[in-house]
Every structure is written in structure tokens, then in C-alpha cells.
Design an enzyme around this catalytic site. Sequence first.
Site, PDB file in Angstrom:
ATOM      1  CE  LYS A   6      33.804  16.378 -23.178  1.00  0.00           C
ATOM      2  NZ  LYS A   6      33.611  17.819 -23.491  1.00  0.00           N
TER       3      LYS A   6
ATOM      4  CD  GLU B   6      44.535  15.570 -35.367  1.00  0.00           C
ATOM      5  OE1 GLU B   6      45.418  16.359 -34.936  1.00  0.00           O
ATOM      6  OE2 GLU B   6      43.496  15.933 -35.911  1.00  0.00           O
TER       7      GLU B   6
ATOM      8  CB  CYS C 251      44.579  19.598 -36.540  1.00  0.00           C
ATOM      9  SG  CYS C 251      43.630  18.659 -37.733  1.00  0.00           S
TER      10      CYS C 251
ATOM     11  CD  GLU D   1      47.226  23.620 -32.903  1.00  0.00           C
ATOM     12  OE1 GLU D   1      46.889  23.229 -31.777  1.00  0.00           O
ATOM     13  OE2 GLU D   1      47.033  22.966 -33.943  1.00  0.00           O
TER      14      GLU D   1
HETATM   15  P1  NAI Z   1      40.859  20.727 -25.468  1.00  0.00           P
HETATM   16  O1  NAI Z   1      41.949  19.834 -25.901  1.00  0.00           O
HETATM   17  O2  NAI Z   1      40.885  21.143 -24.049  1.00  0.00           O
HETATM   18  O3  NAI Z   1      39.434  20.071 -25.772  1.00  0.00           O
HETATM   19  C1  NAI Z   1      39.219  18.949 -26.610  1.00  0.00           C
HETATM   20  C2  NAI Z   1      38.227  18.014 -25.958  1.00  0.00           C
HETATM   21  O4  NAI Z   1      38.787  17.489 -24.762  1.00  0.00           O
HETATM   22  C3  NAI Z   1      36.913  18.673 -25.534  1.00  0.00           C
HETATM   23  O5  NAI Z   1      35.839  17.793 -25.769  1.00  0.00           O
HETATM   24  C4  NAI Z   1      37.123  18.883 -24.049  1.00  0.00           C
HETATM   25  O6  NAI Z   1      35.926  18.978 -23.318  1.00  0.00           O
HETATM   26  C5  NAI Z   1      37.887  17.638 -23.680  1.00  0.00           C
HETATM   27  N1  NAI Z   1      38.653  17.729 -22.437  1.00  0.00           N
HETATM   28  C6  NAI Z   1      39.197  18.840 -21.871  1.00  0.00           C
HETATM   29  N2  NAI Z   1      39.812  18.531 -20.718  1.00  0.00           N
HETATM   30  C7  NAI Z   1      39.672  17.206 -20.529  1.00  0.00           C
HETATM   31  C8  NAI Z   1      40.083  16.280 -19.522  1.00  0.00           C
HETATM   32  N3  NAI Z   1      40.783  16.668 -18.466  1.00  0.00           N
HETATM   33  N4  NAI Z   1      39.765  14.982 -19.653  1.00  0.00           N
HETATM   34  C9  NAI Z   1      39.075  14.555 -20.739  1.00  0.00           C
HETATM   35  N5  NAI Z   1      38.636  15.379 -21.710  1.00  0.00           N
HETATM   36  C10 NAI Z   1      38.934  16.683 -21.631  1.00  0.00           C
HETATM   37  O7  NAI Z   1      40.911  21.964 -26.464  1.00  0.00           O
HETATM   38  P2  NAI Z   1      40.205  23.404 -26.388  1.00  0.00           P
HETATM   39  O8  NAI Z   1      40.370  23.995 -25.028  1.00  0.00           O
HETATM   40  O9  NAI Z   1      38.848  23.304 -26.926  1.00  0.00           O
HETATM   41  O10 NAI Z   1      41.133  24.227 -27.399  1.00  0.00           O
HETATM   42  C11 NAI Z   1      42.404  24.687 -26.970  1.00  0.00           C
HETATM   43  C12 NAI Z   1      43.434  24.565 -28.077  1.00  0.00           C
HETATM   44  O11 NAI Z   1      43.527  23.236 -28.530  1.00  0.00           O
HETATM   45  C13 NAI Z   1      43.145  25.345 -29.339  1.00  0.00           C
HETATM   46  O12 NAI Z   1      43.532  26.674 -29.204  1.00  0.00           O
HETATM   47  C14 NAI Z   1      43.985  24.610 -30.343  1.00  0.00           C
HETATM   48  O13 NAI Z   1      45.309  25.069 -30.321  1.00  0.00           O
HETATM   49  C15 NAI Z   1      43.949  23.179 -29.873  1.00  0.00           C
HETATM   50  N6  NAI Z   1      42.974  22.357 -30.626  1.00  0.00           N
HETATM   51  C16 NAI Z   1      43.447  21.450 -31.512  1.00  0.00           C
HETATM   52  C17 NAI Z   1      42.562  20.700 -32.270  1.00  0.00           C
HETATM   53  C18 NAI Z   1      43.019  19.710 -33.260  1.00  0.00           C
HETATM   54  O14 NAI Z   1      42.336  19.479 -34.251  1.00  0.00           O
HETATM   55  N7  NAI Z   1      44.112  19.030 -33.043  1.00  0.00           N
HETATM   56  C19 NAI Z   1      41.118  20.866 -32.145  1.00  0.00           C
HETATM   57  C20 NAI Z   1      40.712  21.825 -31.142  1.00  0.00           C
HETATM   58  C21 NAI Z   1      41.623  22.541 -30.433  1.00  0.00           C
END
Ligand code: NAI
Length: 492
Positions: A175, A250, A284, A385
Site C-alpha cells: 500500500k 521505521e 527519516c 520531526e
Molecule cells: P503517514 O505515517 O500517515 O503515512 C505513511 C503511510 O501510512 C502511507 O502509505 C499512509 O497511507 C499509511 N497510513 C496512514 N494511516 C494509516 C492507517 N490508519 N492504517 C494503515 N496505514 C495508514 O505519514 P504522512 O501523513 O504521509 O506524513 C506525516 C509525517 O510523517 C511527516 O511529516 C513526517 O514527519 C513523517 N514521515 C516519516 C517518514 C519516515 O521515513 N520515517 C516518511 C514519511 C513521513
Amino acid sequence: MKRYHLRIAGKSCEPHSGSWFESQNPYTGESWAEIPRGDARDADAAARAAHQALTSGPWADMTPTQRGVLMRRLGDLIARDAASLAATEVRDNGKLLAEMQGQLNYIPQWFYYYGGLADKVQGSTLPLDKKGYFAFTRHEPVGVVAAITPWNSPLLLLAWKIAPALAAGCTIVVKPSEFTSASTLEFAELFDEAGFPPGVFNVVTGFGAEVGASLVEHPLVSKISFTGSDSTGRLINEKAGRLLKHTAMELGGKSPNIVFEDADIDQAVFGAISGIFAATGQTCIAGSRLLVQESVHDRVVEELLAVARTARMGDPMQPDTQVGPVTTPPQYQKVLQYIDIARAEGATVALGGGKGTAPECGNGWFVQPTIFTGVTNDMRIAQEEVFGPVLSVIRFKDEEDALRIANDVRFGLAAAVWTKDIGRAIRMSEKLQAGTVWVNTYRAVSFMAPFGGYKDSGLGRENGMDAVREYLQTKSVWINSGAATGNPFVLR
Ligand code: NAI
Ligand code: MG
């Protein structure tokens, strides 16, 4: 507009909802592609296809050596299509073409490395404390893996998950992030061409609360491998915990990049710049806290500003662009908000501090490379972050002070130390609470080096030989080689 399709059981298909959503190009702000809006029904179809491929048919029957051959072929196909996959990502994500070309040329290595590892996963014979038995272990695939990926480096972070999972014999449903799904859908087509049986690799696009949540709860999914925000990671882990599913998480960081007075300052400054401004700070491992020893603070800041000022924002397709747009509208708002928060907390804007409005920025979602000085570690800008091109410079007195500040944060993904003192480098690497510590470098990652978080930065490790264990479960087999099975009701 280009219209994409889901990839389930080796076939392109329309979503049950019959609807698509638009994906934007962060540089133009315009929609360029239509992404299928999957829902629970598509997640179910994909999980079933993956489960069928796991339990019967050609994939289940293959030797690990045969799986490795397919994986190496896949690596070759990625290398062949690197330029077009890179271009898709630039369009959808706003990443620099130069960075994407580098990533796409590197990603095949994950499939070569783990393809080679597939037939080196060995159990052991057990030296038992009981006579008359022979026992050994088998390492079997953990099951269907749901890979839930973020938008910042969609294909690289996907490779980190699926290469060890395929080596282990698992099957996969991905996904991808709703902001950057196109590259994963294009990538999926290479699986057929490489000869993977249908159902081994499936992609269901859509929203987190719809497709993502359905996969997490699906009874045929055994493991969730997630990269993204710590809030979503926690939510998934809570559900997975209730359902007793395996997870790997992660979850980002607030990594300290620590410059001591005895460092090669020019090198440290370049390290600081690439640590925070590469990928527009959307990584990250961003070195978002620059800890500088008091005695060299002013010199480091001066050199930092001199280099950072030259950063060219602009069209990410152009080879001379150095800083691209932020990838998503909510992220753009979030980064700008943090800049306001830092100002209100009393940090000093030494560079940037607003939207990128130069003519080269067009209508893109640009934030100026921003450097705050006078940051103290208790400020939100030092604790949370941001995930954007925003650096916080924090002073420290001595080694002890540096360590205290570096570790005084709930994250622990990475850290770096700049010093010529080998003893100090070793002491710091022992005491920094982070899954990766760099000495006199920043951002180095490899398929060979385990990667993952301490503290709130996550659970489990990606990359390196041990990552394959994340996708295996161990079975002990006992064989009676001569012990008598007596009547259990007769006391002896
Ligand atoms: P997110 O954590 O919400 O999204 C990551 C993935 O999780 C996406 O594919 C999303 O569709 C999915 N997702 C969201 N809600 C879910 C749920 N309830 N159940 C299962 N899957 C779900 O992150 P988002 O909103 O894209 O970014 C927000 C913040 O996250 C950023 O500002 C940043 O701080 C952090 N981030 C950290 C990353 C890393 O590499 N550790 C990568 C991207 C974002
Ligand atoms: Mg997009």
C-alpha cells in the site's frame, strides 16, 4: 492525465469503488495522474492472492535458489528501466532527478544481495539435553507481508522491505502512499516480466484509513512492515498487537549531527548541509539538530550560511537544481508552521524562513532552506520531526553536554559525530542512543548495513543479513531416534 490500475494476482485491474483520485506534481502544483481508489474489497482480493501464492503453486514450490534467480532478474529490469522510473518519481514526488537516478541505479543491489541470500538461510541441528532425539530448526516464511510505505523515497524504502521478504519466501501486498503511488504501480509490472508467479507481489493504492487499515486487520496478513510517521506507526502497532501480528516499524527521527572543535570544519559543514537539505529535508535520517561546540560555533555557522546561501531551488528535472519542492500540500503547511513555531519560541532565523518564491520555483510547494540559530533543546523545533529543509543549530560545551543534548529526545534513528579524536569517536558511538552512528560522514546507507530505530524511532531492522530474519519464523523439529515412548500413566 495518465490513468493507473491496481495490480492484483499478476493482473492490472480497476478498483471495486470504480473511482480514481488525482496525484499532483509538486513542482507545478497540477494533477498529472489518476490513481485507483482501492478499498477493503481490493485489499481483501490482494491478500487472498498473496496467500494463495504463498501456500500453493509455483512460488511455494520453488527452491530458494530459484527465488534468488527471479530476484536477480528483477534487479536487472530495474536497472534497465531506471531512467523512466526516476522520471515518474520526479513528476509525482518532486525529488531531484539527480537523486532519483542515484537511487534507481542503487536499488537493484538490494535484489542482488538478498537474491544471493535466499539460499543461504539455514537452520541448525540442536545439541540436546535429552538422549534418543534428533532435533533441528527450519526457518519458514512468516506469511503474507503488508508493506505500507511513505512518500519520501517510495521505491528505495519499498526495496528495503520486499527484498528480504522475497528472499524469505514471503508474498507481498504493498500500500504505497496516496501522494506517490505511480512509481510503485509501474514497478509492479516488472515482476511478471522477471517471471514471478502471479500473487507474489500485489499493489493496492488508496488511502491509509481505507486500504492501509484493511490490510492491517486482514486475517491473511501475518506481518506489517511500515515506514512513516510515529503516530500512524503507533496506531498500526496497537491494532497489530491486538491481532497478534508481527510488525516492523521505521518511524523517523530528530537526529543530532555533532561538531566538535577538533573536527575538519569544512567537511563537517558539508555533512551538515547534506544532512538536512538533501531531499529537501524529507528524510527519516535528516540531521535536523546541528550540535556545535561553543568554541567553533560562530565559525561553523558562518561557513554553513555561506554554503547554504548558494543552494539553487527550482525545477527538479533540471540537473543543476539543488533543492526541490516539498512533496505534499499538508507537508508544505506543516513545515511552514514549524518555522512560525520556532520563531515564536525565540529561535533566530539565520537563513530562509519562508516560502520559496523565486521565479524558478514556479507554482511549486517550495520552502527556503532555513537555518535557526540560538535553538535550545527544549524547544519544539528541537524535539519534533519537521521533515523539511529546516535546521536547528544548538550550542554545547563539552562531550558530556553534547551527549546529554543528543540523547534528550524521544527519537533515536541516527546520529553523527565530527571529530579527529578517535577515542572520542568511539566513546560517542557507544553512548549515542541511535540505530546508526556515523563518524565524520552523514547519510551513508547500504543494503549491507542494518538500519532501524532506537526509542520511538521504531522496531526491527532493515538491511543487512539479519533483515531476512524479520520475515522468517522458526520451527523446531524433534525426531525420536531411539527414546522409548512409555505409558504415561505408569510412574517410573
Ligand atoms: P503517514 O505515517 O500517515 O503515512 C505513511 C503511510 O501510512 C502511507 O502509505 C499512509 O497511507 C499509511 N497510513 C496512514 N494511516 C494509516 C492507517 N490508519 N492504517 C494503515 N496505514 C495508514 O505519514 P504522512 O501523513 O504521509 O506524513 C506525516 C509525517 O510523517 C511527516 O511529516 C513526517 O514527519 C513523517 N514521515 C516519516 C517518514 C519516515 O521515513 N520515517 C516518511 C514519511 C513521513
Ligand atoms: Mg504526487
